[in-house]
Structures are given as structure tokens and as C-alpha cells.
Design a protein around this motif. Sequence first.
Motif: not given
Length: 351
Positions: A29-33, A79-83
Amino acid sequence: MTTHHAEFRFARPGELIAALPAVLGFVPEKSLVLVSLERGRMGAVMRADLTDDLIDNVGRFAELAATSGADTVVVVIIDAEGAPCPVCDADYRQLCDALTVALGDHDIEVSAAHVVDRVEMGGSWHCVDGCGAGGSVEDPGASPLAAAAVLDGRRLYPRRADLQAVIASADPSRSAALRGLIEARGTARRAAWEVDPDGCGRRDVQTAMAVAVRLREGQQPADSELAELACGLTDVAVRDTLYALAVGVGAGAAEALWAALARCLPDPWRVEALVLLAFSAYARGDGPLAGLSLEAALHSDPDHRMAVMLDTALQSGMRPEQIRDLAGTGYRLAKRLGVSLPPRRAFGRAV
């Protein structure tokens, strides 16, 4: 965290994103991969928290990708706000642009960059650059990497905090009380060791194996046993012998013991349990648990020889099968001590 799964290919972004929990050991969650690709196959996978200052630290990510042998990478931002939205996508593009420059300095190409709102079946992803591509995340439980994780005996956690709980100190007051017992036991052990060092080491290894078996059967170690084990781990011969348990039949029982010791022992004895846990996890391909254990060990003892070596290997992308070779020293020491260790096991199946 760096881990390898180079035998897998992914044809669709939704399929690749669905594989991330199995690689990382938890649902990000809330991550850069960063998913590195080696000749089109999945290589090292690296993750960082998606923080406001991450853009200033992309150079470290690029260095890790370079040492892993990657020639191209896929960027995934969770990101949960990734829309899709103009403001958010502008921030994502800025981060990806910085990554692209940093990776380019190492001759690594960014082949794609995706934003996803949640890593679960039905989650939504879209490309960062506004190309219009997008789709749904496939079922993480159906990923071939998830099946491989189960075969290797790995547990997948809902969140990173659940993984951290594996090694978190469970009862600080008990740990403090154990200190006195350990110090008293240490005095007695030193006297015994001066008379018969190999005999002392042999008893310590046998005790560890016996306690691990009882723990697997549901019997928790007594405080006196915890103190005895803690003292034994300070003996280099004992500790190096116990590393071999990571590649033997019943490795899961030994690993459960190291995790239990990590949760209850005080420093500096806790460090040895953490490093044994890290080695065991690394040997079976569990990079997330290995990395977390090493991080905790190096926080307490930055100069710990084995912890530094394993951390360097993990960060550089050294594969588990190469690390397993170190267990040979443990089998040779066991022979000298007169201890019969479990036979080596075949990897790729649960233990």
C-alpha cells in the motif's frame, strides 16, 4: 528489499501487479515498486514507501536496480487515491521522470510505469504518462508466484505491519527479566566451555534442535531454556553450525524458533536470533522477511559480520541458492562437534 523470480514472465500489467504480494510477502500500500526485467523475465523487485521526499532519494533505487543486473524496469505506484486525475498524475509523472533520469545514468530503461489504486482482484491501474492504457488487477491468489510461495512454505501477509510483527518484541518486561537469567547462565557456560568447548557446543546445538521440535508441537520454551539458547548463540561454532538448519529437513521448525527468540530476547542476544532468522528466510527465497530481520539486526549492531554480509548479498540481488552454499560450513562444524544434523532438503516444497 531485493528478491528474484527470474523464471516468470508476465504478459499483462494486471498480471504483473497481481504478483507483487507474493514477491514482497505482503500486500503493498502507498508504495513505489520497481520490477526489474532481465532479458524479459522478472528479476529483482524493490519497494519503498511512497513519501513526499521519495523523489529526492530515487538515486538509491537506481543503484539497487543496477547491482541487480537489470536492463529494464517496470515502475508501479500503489496509491489508494490512484484513480486518474490531472493533479495526481502530474506528481506521479514527476516522480517517474526523476526515476527515469537516475536509472538512465546506469543504462537502465523504464519500459512502463503504472499507477494502481489497490493490489487486489478488481483493482484499477492506468499508465502514468497519459497514454490511455488501463485495466483491472488480476487475482493475486491465482498468480503463479503465489503458488510458488506456498510450495516454499512462505506465508503472505495482508500488510507490511503484519510482517513486521513476526520479529517485533512481544513483551519488553519479560525481555528485561531474561537479561539476568542470561547473564547468570553465561557465567556458568563460560566455565564449562573452558573445560570442554566442543562438548559445550554440542549440547547447545542439540538443545536448540530439541526446543525447535517442541515449539513446532506447541510447547513454548521455558525462560531457563531461552537463557540457555541465548548463551549458546554467542558461541561462534554453535551459531555457524545452526545456520545449516536452514537447508535441512525441518527447517521450518528452526526458523520458528529464531523468530520466537527474536521476539523475546533482549539485545545483544536478540541480534543473533535475527541473523539466523534472516539466513533461514533468505535461503528459502523469502527476501521480505530476510530484509526486515537484517534491518533490525543492523540497527542494534551495525558491525555484525554476518548481518552485513547477508544484507550486502540481498541488496545486490544474490540468489538464494548461492546463499545456501554457506550452510556447508555448518555441516562441517557439526561433524567436528559430533552432532547429527537433519539431512539437506529439496527446495521448492513446504517444510
